[in-house]
Design an enzyme around this catalytic site. Structure first.
Site, PDB file in Angstrom:
ATOM      1  N   ASP A  45      93.224  12.167 -49.513  1.00  0.00           N
ATOM      2  CA  ASP A  45      93.835  10.841 -49.654  1.00  0.00           C
ATOM      3  C   ASP A  45      94.090  10.523 -51.130  1.00  0.00           C
ATOM      4  OD1 ASP A  45      91.223  10.382 -50.386  1.00  0.00           O
ATOM      5  OD2 ASP A  45      90.843   8.784 -48.940  1.00  0.00           O
ATOM      6  N   GLU A 114      84.139  10.369 -45.817  1.00  0.00           N
ATOM      7  CA  GLU A 114      83.292   9.956 -46.941  1.00  0.00           C
ATOM      8  C   GLU A 114      82.184   9.045 -46.440  1.00  0.00           C
ATOM      9  OE1 GLU A 114      85.563   8.050 -50.002  1.00  0.00           O
ATOM     10  OE2 GLU A 114      87.002   9.703 -50.138  1.00  0.00           O
ATOM     11  N   GLU A 181      80.958  15.049 -54.904  1.00  0.00           N
ATOM     12  CA  GLU A 181      81.838  14.636 -56.012  1.00  0.00           C
ATOM     13  C   GLU A 181      81.029  13.877 -57.065  1.00  0.00           C
ATOM     14  OE1 GLU A 181      85.489  12.730 -54.874  1.00  0.00           O
ATOM     15  OE2 GLU A 181      85.962  12.158 -56.947  1.00  0.00           O
TER      16      GLU A 181
HETATM   17  O1  KIV Z   1      91.177  13.020 -51.769  1.00  0.00           O
HETATM   18  C1  KIV Z   1      90.858  14.021 -52.411  1.00  0.00           C
HETATM   19  O2  KIV Z   1      91.684  14.726 -52.981  1.00  0.00           O
HETATM   20  C2  KIV Z   1      89.444  14.379 -52.491  1.00  0.00           C
HETATM   21  C3  KIV Z   1      89.042  15.268 -53.617  1.00  0.00           C
HETATM   22  C4  KIV Z   1      89.014  14.515 -54.881  1.00  0.00           C
HETATM   23  C5  KIV Z   1      87.774  15.955 -53.330  1.00  0.00           C
HETATM   24  O3  KIV Z   1      88.668  13.921 -51.715  1.00  0.00           O
END
Ligand code: KIV
Length: 266
Positions: A45, A114, A181
């Site tokens: 995202d 997440e 992250e």
């Molecule tokens: O949305 C994304 O690209 C991610 C990465 C930063 C791990 O979750």
């Protein structure tokens, strides 16, 4: 079925070979990443920021994610495709099942959520229904308004203990992969040893089982002109984008990226 499957990734972890992952949002880059040897394409995202120009990932919809997954699928040559469930697309179990179904039908092989321990229930239900899940811990950008900014997570002992426990609980719930992250390098390495599933890091040091970067960042294309500390510009010294992608894969596999300066301490 992609050439790179969950079994492939498990095998790489067991052999101590690093997994190279990059974000990808279209067919052309999917093909270029595959030709460079990228194992996993993440339709993140982050597209809300790097493609759409928003200042966070919150405005991205599941329909937009599904559109980009379908684009990536057309250029893919054997990589595993992981798709983000965007903000509020898994707030309820019904939404998690419905929206994951749309991403899988568009071409994803795994979805990424997440959160923390509360993800156990959606992960269990999705895994039981044939949807592999990557659990994203540490800095979770969809919660930027709760976290008070894009900050390193797990720096104090209580937070670190909680993150270790969350990773183990989510693996037990059925998570097939974990993404960390902006987590101190030492903690990320400990978590990678504590779970059997592959752990991918971004801003989490070199001790994880693999690495991911936002493709625009590693090609030196930052909208704001500033890149986070954990990013390396792989275009430097390279003649083409294809060469930069290959250099990234080579450095991840050789464990020369990330270097100590790209990581965080507790
Ligand atoms: O949305 C994304 O690209 C991610 C990465 C930063 C791990 O979750």
């Amino acid at each position: 079925m992609p050439d790179t499957t969950l079994t492939t990734l498990q095998g790489l972890k067991q052999k101590g070979e690093k997994i190279a992952m990059l974000t990808c949002y279209d067919a052309t880059f999917a093909q270029a990443c595959c030709q460079a040897g990228v194992d996993v394409l993440l339709v993140g995202d982050s597209l809300g920021m790097v493609l759409q120009g928003h200042d966070s990932t919150l405005p991205v919809t599941n329909a937009e994610l599904a559109y980009h997954v379908a684009c990536v699928k057309r250029g893919n040559q054997g990589a595993m495709i992981v798709a983000d469930l965007p903000f509020m697309a898994y707030a309820t179990i019904e939404q998690a099942l419905h929206n994951s179904g749309q991403l899988m039908q568009a071409g994803a092989h795994m979805v990424k959520l997440e959160g923390a321990a509360w993800l156990a229930e959606p992960i269990r239900l999705l895994a039981e229904r044939g949807v592999p899940v990557c659990a994203h811990l540490g800095l979770t950008p969809q919660s930027v308004n709760v976290l008070g900014g894009y900050k390193v997570q797990g720096r104090n002992e209580a937070q670190a203990r909680q993150m270790r426990a969350d990773a183990i609980a989510l693996e037990q719930a059925g998570a097939a992969m974990i993404l960390l992250e902006c987590v101190p390098s030492e903690l990320a390495e400990e978590i990678s040893h504590a779970v059997k599933v592959p752990v991918i890091g971004i801003g989490a040091g070199s001790g994880t089982d693999g690495q991911v970067l936002v493709i625009h960042d590693m090609l030196g294309l930052a909208l704001t002109g500033r890149s986070p500390k954990f990013v390396k510009n792989f275009m430097q010294g390279q003649a083409s984008i294809q060469d930069a992608l290959s250099a990234y894969v080579k450095e991840v596999k050789a464990v020369t990226f990330p270097a100590t300066e790209h990581g965080f301490s507790a």
